[in-house]
Design a protein around this motif. Structure first.
Motif, PDB file in Angstrom:
ATOM      1  N   PHE A  89       2.040  -8.893  -1.625  1.00  0.00           N
ATOM      2  CA  PHE A  89       1.158  -9.088  -0.480  1.00  0.00           C
ATOM      3  C   PHE A  89       1.968  -9.095   0.825  1.00  0.00           C
ATOM      4  N   ALA A 106       3.191  -5.553   1.461  1.00  0.00           N
ATOM      5  CA  ALA A 106       2.202  -4.500   1.691  1.00  0.00           C
ATOM      6  C   ALA A 106       1.815  -4.407   3.155  1.00  0.00           C
ATOM      7  N   ILE A 107       1.809  -5.542   3.830  1.00  0.00           N
ATOM      8  CA  ILE A 107       1.312  -5.536   5.206  1.00  0.00           C
ATOM      9  C   ILE A 107       2.493  -5.388   6.145  1.00  0.00           C
ATOM     10  N   ILE A 139       1.387  -5.735  11.859  1.00  0.00           N
ATOM     11  CA  ILE A 139       0.077  -6.329  11.569  1.00  0.00           C
ATOM     12  C   ILE A 139       0.209  -7.826  11.391  1.00  0.00           C
ATOM     13  N   ILE A 181      -7.494  -4.880   6.406  1.00  0.00           N
ATOM     14  CA  ILE A 181      -6.298  -5.301   5.685  1.00  0.00           C
ATOM     15  C   ILE A 181      -6.491  -5.104   4.186  1.00  0.00           C
ATOM     16  N   ILE A 238      -5.937  -1.573   3.428  1.00  0.00           N
ATOM     17  CA  ILE A 238      -4.504  -1.246   3.385  1.00  0.00           C
ATOM     18  C   ILE A 238      -3.912  -1.684   2.056  1.00  0.00           C
ATOM     19  N   LEU A 239      -4.269  -2.901   1.619  1.00  0.00           N
ATOM     20  CA  LEU A 239      -3.749  -3.404   0.344  1.00  0.00           C
ATOM     21  C   LEU A 239      -4.145  -2.483  -0.796  1.00  0.00           C
ATOM     22  N   ILE A 269      -2.130   0.628  -0.748  1.00  0.00           N
ATOM     23  CA  ILE A 269      -0.738   0.427  -1.127  1.00  0.00           C
ATOM     24  C   ILE A 269      -0.612   0.211  -2.618  1.00  0.00           C
TER      25      ILE A 269
END
Lengths: 276, 273
Positions: free
Chosen positions: A127, A130-131, A135, B251, B254-255, B258
């Motif tokens: 987690f 990934a960001i 962001i 978000i 995006i997760l 990914i």
């Protein structure tokens, strides 16, 4: 070789990949190419512009960004911002590494302390990874307000993701002998980690921690762009004011600082490797 | 590891060495802690406006705003997600092509001129990696205008450093016998490259490219923040219209992207190696 044997073997053309392999290989290649071609169409990219882009970049740089306003980056406020960036990257890297070590311990398949903690560690690291750090910065700015606290928090999250994966890979590659010996002697998982895992990965962890700081510094140069404080804040302000010569000077200073950080981290890592 | 010796003098020496090491480690830790304290003081204590954050309830309520998902955004997410994915893929492939000449210049054993072009290649690698993707995107937005193109170019430029560095190292570590064999039978410089070097570095380079593609998905998701398209643009819009539930949705998209990227790259890497 006699004529007879030469005739009995049919003439075959040599190819590097045999039939089913070649089908998979070229099939994958075809799919990738079709996907790329479709992407060009879908994203509405003009190929001629694509090929001219680097030339245009050169043109834009020499027209608008040259000569860089070097006096601006020697200004006292900007030098303080460089120091802020350094502090943010160090703090973010330190906190990130401190949190990443237990997460990496949880997420290493071979020494994970409990079945329930394994997904916690894995997902936590994924987690955070990934960001993107920008962001994270925007999110923390909206929660904590502008300033370096948001930047440090964002860098911490980034470093957890970055270092956690490397740490976990390192732990998974250790020799299991000491671990088994400790387990056989009745050690609890924490003792196993402390006395069987840590001595094996100590040097590698130190190297990774220094490298994490290096990467965090690169990220720290732009967290200010989204309100995190430091050099990026100056970058944002001058980009919006279209002060291109100052922007050029800031970018040059970022490159110079990153080079120094990279050199320093390379030196420290080799020193750690020599001292082990 | 030191062998334990019964000789008391040697034992003393061992103790002395160990004591010195402890002192050194202690000093290093002390310096690190002092530095951390100085940084905490500089960045967090002096620079933060605690009254504005508003205590624990203020922080919790600001986090709470993100938790009400805006499911109405779901249909709008599809195309930007696809765009982000495509930007990352095209950018990686472009970066791959751009890094070919850089790797060629920057590998010590095949570089055409060791005095001029080798340092140039090394410099390009460092330049590409030391400029953050956001800064590359800013430069390209000012050069080629808004849209997906600057995003692709920024991703490509940022990828060049890593791909060409690993490729150059792979080229430096090749087995020289096939190269010599091709030279001996009269192969041209290009044939030496194509038949002697390329087959040897191909698995390493491909694995690196797949790894870079995985990272590039993350990067392309933020390109929109500075004017290139994709999920970043949607994120920016949701943030600026204070639609926090929508931000969370972006978000999550995006997760999702990914995780798909991780799965694909996992299988691709297995197929390559």
């Amino acid at each position: 070789m006699t004529d007879q044997t030469a005739n009995s073997i049919p003439a075959r053309k040599w190819s590097r990949f045999k039939y089913p392999d070649s089908l998979y290989k070229y099939g994958t290649l075809l799919i990738v190419l079709v996907f790329l071609g479709y992407s060009f169409h879908f994203l509405n990219i003009d190929i001629t512009r694509l090929f001219g882009a680097l030339g245009r970049l050169m043109g834009v740089v020499s027209d608008r960004y040259y000569p860089p306003d070097l006096e601006y980056v020697l200004d006292k406020g900007y030098l303080a911002a460089i120091l802020d960036t350094l502090q943010m990257s160090f703090l973010g890297g330190f906190a990130g590494v401190c949190i990443a070590i237990p997460l990496a311990w949880f997420s290493a398949a071979n020494v994970s302390p409990a079945r329930a903690l394994f997904p916690v560690g894995r997902l936590g690291v994924i987690f955070c990874r990934a960001i993107h750090e920008t962001i994270w910065t925007i999110l923390f700015v909206s929660i904590l307000g502008f300033g370096m606290l948001a930047g440090v928090s964002a860098l911490t999250m980034f470093c957890i993701g970055f270092a956690g994966k490397l740490f976990a890979d390192e732990i998974e590659a250790i020799e299991m002998g000491p671990v088994e010996a400790m387990r056989a002697a009745g050690a609890n998982p924490f003792q196993v980690f402390l006395f069987a895992v840590v001595p094996q990965v100590r040097v590698a962890f130190t190297g990774i921690a220094i490298y994490t700081w290096d990467v965090a510094f690169r990220a720290a140069t732009v967290v200010g762009f989204f309100g995190g404080g430091g050099m990026g804040w100056y970058l944002k302000r001058n980009v919006q004011q279209l002060e291109n010569l100052r922007v050029a000077a800031i970018i040059l200073s970022i490159i110079a600082m990153v080079l120094i950080a990279e050199f320093l981290s390379g030196y420290l890592r080799s020193a750690v490797n020599r001292a082990k | 590891m030191a062998v334990i010796d019964a000789n008391p003098a040697a034992l003393d020496q061992q103790y002395e060495l160990r004591r010195r090491r402890y002192v050194k480690m202690g000093l290093i830790w002390l310096a690190v802690i002092a530095f951390v304290a100085w940084c905490v003081n500089g960045t967090i204590i002096e620079d933060t406006d605690w009254s504005r954050i508003g205590g624990r309830s203020g922080v919790l309520s600001s986090i709470g705003r993100y938790l009400s998902l805006d499911l109405g955004l779901l249909p709008e997410l599809l195309i930007p997600t696809l765009e982000t994915f495509m930007m990352a893929s095209v950018g990686t492939v472009l970066g791959c092509f751009l890094s070919l000449p850089v790797a060629w210049l920057g590998a010590a054993n095949v570089t055409p001129s060791k005095t001029i072009l080798y340092p140039l290649g090394r410099f390009l690698m460092v330049l590409s990696r030391s400029v953050h993707e956001i800064v590359w995107a800013l430069l390209f937005v000012s050069a080629v205008g808004l849209g997906a193109l600057p995003g692709i170019l920024a991703i490509a430029m940022r990828s060049v450093g890593f791909i060409s560095k690993i490729s150059a190292e792979a080229i430096e570590n090749i087995d020289t016998k096939p190269v010599e064999a091709i030279r001996a039978v009269g192969g041209s410089q290009f044939q030496v490259m194509y038949y002697g070097i390329l087959p040897q570095i191909y698995p390493v380079v491909l694995a690196t490219v797949i790894f870079e593609w995985d990272i590039n998905i993350r990067r392309s998701a933020v390109m929109g923040l500075v004017g290139a398209g994709g999920l970043g643009l949607l994120f920016f819009r949701q943030m600026n219209s204070f639609n926090y539930g929508g931000v969370t949705m972006v978000i999550l998209a995006i997760l999702f992207l990914i995780i798909i990227g991780e799965i694909i790259s996992h299988y691709l890497r297995k197929a390559v190696i």
